[in-house]
Write a protein that holds these residues in place. Structure first.
Motif, PDB file in Angstrom:
ATOM      1  N   GLN A 193     -20.529  -7.822 -22.130  1.00  0.00           N
ATOM      2  CA  GLN A 193     -20.301  -7.496 -20.726  1.00  0.00           C
ATOM      3  C   GLN A 193     -21.596  -7.447 -19.916  1.00  0.00           C
ATOM      4  OE1 GLN A 193     -19.111  -5.948 -23.365  1.00  0.00           O
ATOM      5  NE2 GLN A 193     -16.909  -5.589 -23.165  1.00  0.00           N
ATOM      6  N   LEU A 194     -22.743  -7.401 -20.570  1.00  0.00           N
ATOM      7  CA  LEU A 194     -24.029  -7.277 -19.870  1.00  0.00           C
ATOM      8  C   LEU A 194     -24.881  -8.536 -20.013  1.00  0.00           C
ATOM      9  CD1 LEU A 194     -24.989  -3.606 -20.887  1.00  0.00           C
ATOM     10  CD2 LEU A 194     -23.724  -4.383 -18.886  1.00  0.00           C
ATOM     11  N   ASN A 195     -24.265  -9.685 -20.252  1.00  0.00           N
ATOM     12  CA  ASN A 195     -25.069 -10.846 -20.621  1.00  0.00           C
ATOM     13  C   ASN A 195     -25.951 -11.384 -19.500  1.00  0.00           C
ATOM     14  OD1 ASN A 195     -23.051 -12.108 -19.095  1.00  0.00           O
ATOM     15  ND2 ASN A 195     -22.877 -13.845 -20.490  1.00  0.00           N
ATOM     16  N   ASP A 207     -32.519 -11.680 -16.076  1.00  0.00           N
ATOM     17  CA  ASP A 207     -33.038 -10.720 -15.097  1.00  0.00           C
ATOM     18  C   ASP A 207     -34.496 -10.391 -15.424  1.00  0.00           C
ATOM     19  OD1 ASP A 207     -33.643  -8.602 -13.458  1.00  0.00           O
ATOM     20  OD2 ASP A 207     -31.903  -7.391 -14.006  1.00  0.00           O
ATOM     21  N   PRO A 208     -35.448 -10.718 -14.536  1.00  0.00           N
ATOM     22  CA  PRO A 208     -36.857 -10.427 -14.803  1.00  0.00           C
ATOM     23  C   PRO A 208     -37.136  -8.937 -14.973  1.00  0.00           C
ATOM     24  CG  PRO A 208     -36.636 -11.932 -12.950  1.00  0.00           C
ATOM     25  CD  PRO A 208     -35.259 -11.429 -13.259  1.00  0.00           C
ATOM     26  N   HIS A 209     -36.238  -8.097 -14.446  1.00  0.00           N
ATOM     27  CA  HIS A 209     -36.428  -6.644 -14.543  1.00  0.00           C
ATOM     28  C   HIS A 209     -35.511  -6.027 -15.595  1.00  0.00           C
ATOM     29  CE1 HIS A 209     -38.861  -7.029 -10.946  1.00  0.00           C
ATOM     30  NE2 HIS A 209     -37.860  -7.646 -10.351  1.00  0.00           N
ATOM     31  N   GLY A 210     -34.760  -6.877 -16.290  1.00  0.00           N
ATOM     32  CA  GLY A 210     -33.884  -6.373 -17.336  1.00  0.00           C
ATOM     33  C   GLY A 210     -34.685  -5.995 -18.573  1.00  0.00           C
ATOM     34  N   ARG A 211     -34.111  -5.119 -19.386  1.00  0.00           N
ATOM     35  CA  ARG A 211     -34.819  -4.673 -20.583  1.00  0.00           C
ATOM     36  C   ARG A 211     -33.984  -5.011 -21.810  1.00  0.00           C
ATOM     37  NH1 ARG A 211     -35.655   0.081 -21.895  1.00  0.00           N
ATOM     38  NH2 ARG A 211     -37.529  -0.374 -23.078  1.00  0.00           N
ATOM     39  N   VAL A 212     -33.930  -6.298 -22.132  1.00  0.00           N
ATOM     40  CA  VAL A 212     -33.213  -6.729 -23.337  1.00  0.00           C
ATOM     41  C   VAL A 212     -33.772  -6.004 -24.556  1.00  0.00           C
ATOM     42  CG1 VAL A 212     -32.713  -8.681 -24.850  1.00  0.00           C
ATOM     43  CG2 VAL A 212     -32.641  -8.973 -22.369  1.00  0.00           C
ATOM     44  N   LEU A 222     -26.655 -14.763 -27.091  1.00  0.00           N
ATOM     45  CA  LEU A 222     -26.865 -14.987 -25.651  1.00  0.00           C
ATOM     46  C   LEU A 222     -25.573 -15.307 -24.897  1.00  0.00           C
ATOM     47  CD1 LEU A 222     -30.188 -17.042 -25.720  1.00  0.00           C
ATOM     48  CD2 LEU A 222     -29.852 -14.567 -25.817  1.00  0.00           C
ATOM     49  N   TYR A 223     -24.464 -15.461 -25.610  1.00  0.00           N
ATOM     50  CA  TYR A 223     -23.138 -15.578 -24.992  1.00  0.00           C
ATOM     51  C   TYR A 223     -23.064 -16.662 -23.909  1.00  0.00           C
ATOM     52  CZ  TYR A 223     -22.831 -10.798 -26.924  1.00  0.00           C
ATOM     53  OH  TYR A 223     -22.862  -9.691 -27.729  1.00  0.00           O
ATOM     54  N   ASN A 255     -40.379 -14.358 -16.292  1.00  0.00           N
ATOM     55  CA  ASN A 255     -40.454 -13.044 -16.955  1.00  0.00           C
ATOM     56  C   ASN A 255     -39.105 -12.538 -17.470  1.00  0.00           C
ATOM     57  OD1 ASN A 255     -43.271 -12.733 -16.794  1.00  0.00           O
ATOM     58  ND2 ASN A 255     -43.104 -11.944 -14.694  1.00  0.00           N
ATOM     59  N   SER A 256     -38.017 -13.268 -17.230  1.00  0.00           N
ATOM     60  CA  SER A 256     -36.752 -12.883 -17.851  1.00  0.00           C
ATOM     61  C   SER A 256     -36.834 -13.159 -19.353  1.00  0.00           C
ATOM     62  CB  SER A 256     -35.587 -13.657 -17.239  1.00  0.00           C
ATOM     63  OG  SER A 256     -35.697 -15.043 -17.532  1.00  0.00           O
TER      64      SER A 256
END
Length: 269
Positions: A208-210, A215-220, A233-234, A250-251
């Protein structure tokens, strides 16, 4: 890098890989796994180190069924026939290898998302045993309805046109009836469900959060643990925008492509 790691394999229907598929296949090569990509067509842009082989070595792919369903539909049958024939670990082409698969791990599969069902994007199971026998028997001898179908699913199945192939009728009643639903059901019947790994091992980011991968500001990395082996990676759930545009700088997708020398602009579409 350890030599002679366990072989992994996947299936591709079509002539060109998207950049995320190139990335994920390359990630297994980088971790030392021999990678085989079984193909229905002559793939033009496979990454270096990936061995291409005809899908017909494992099974004939009925393209009329694919046309009525999806490119990934027959992979649900192919993966278990491939495991039975070769013993390789199945990897979806959108599974990024974070760490090598341990040599001693005989069962590699896990739940995903937020509902607890098993996914079959990365699968290792013994070539002999009740689980693989049950799965292959299901696909080779489709029942009138999958045994886990509820009343609503059975009604959807009954509403499908009689002139469609039975596999297509099941797919149109429930898209995952050949994939996670079947794998979960039969693993429960054979007792192998209890062998499932925790979700952080193979599916640390919930489906649900793929969007977080772009997102460059996402924190995988906030989802990844010391035990994570693979990051799914869906791509089946990727928004159309990310299919047509390179990832933002940066993503997670951008950083991993840069690490492994993948040019996203060359694999869009």
């Amino acid at each position: 890098m350890q030599a002679n790691r366990r072989p992994v394999a996947s299936l591709w229907i079509g002539e060109r890989l998207q950049y995320l598929n190139q990335l994920c296949l390359s990630s297994h090569v980088a971790q030392g796994h021999p990678v085989t990509l079984y193909c229905t067509d002559r793939v033009q842009n496979a990454p270096e180190g990936v061995e291409l082989r005809p899908a017909s070595e494992i099974m004939d792919i009925p393209m009329q069924i694919v046309a009525e369903t999806s490119a990934s539909f027959l992979s649900n049958v192919f993966r278990y026939k491939m495991i039975k024939a070769t013993g390789a670990i199945w990897i979806d082409c959108d599974a990024f290898c974070h760490r090598p698969f341990p040599d001693e791990m005989t069962h590699i599969y896990a739940g995903h998302g937020m509902r607890g069902a098993l996914n079959c994007g990365v699968v290792a199971i013994p070539r002999e045993g009740a689980l693989i026998d049950s799965l292959l028997d299901y696909y080779d001898n489709l029942p009138p309805a999958p045994p886990w179908f509820n009343k609503n699913q059975r009604k959807k199945l009954e509403r499908q046109k009689d002139d469609l192939p039975h596999a297509v009728r099941i797919y149109r009643a429930e898209r995952t009836a050949f994939g996670p639903q079947a794998f979960t059901w039969f693993a429960q019947q054979t007792g192998d469900y209890a062998r499932a790994l925790p979700s952080d091992r193979l599916y640390p980011v919930p489906f649900q959060l793929n969007d977080i991968f772009y997102d460059p500001h996402g924190r995988v990395e906030g989802w990844i643990t010391d035990e994570t082996l693979s990051v799914h990676l869906y791509t089946n759930g990727t928004r159309p925008y990310w299919r047509k545009n390179p990832p933002l700088e940066n993503s997670y997708a951008w950083r991993k492509c840069r690490e492994l020398g993948i040019d996203p602009a060359g694999g869009l579409g």
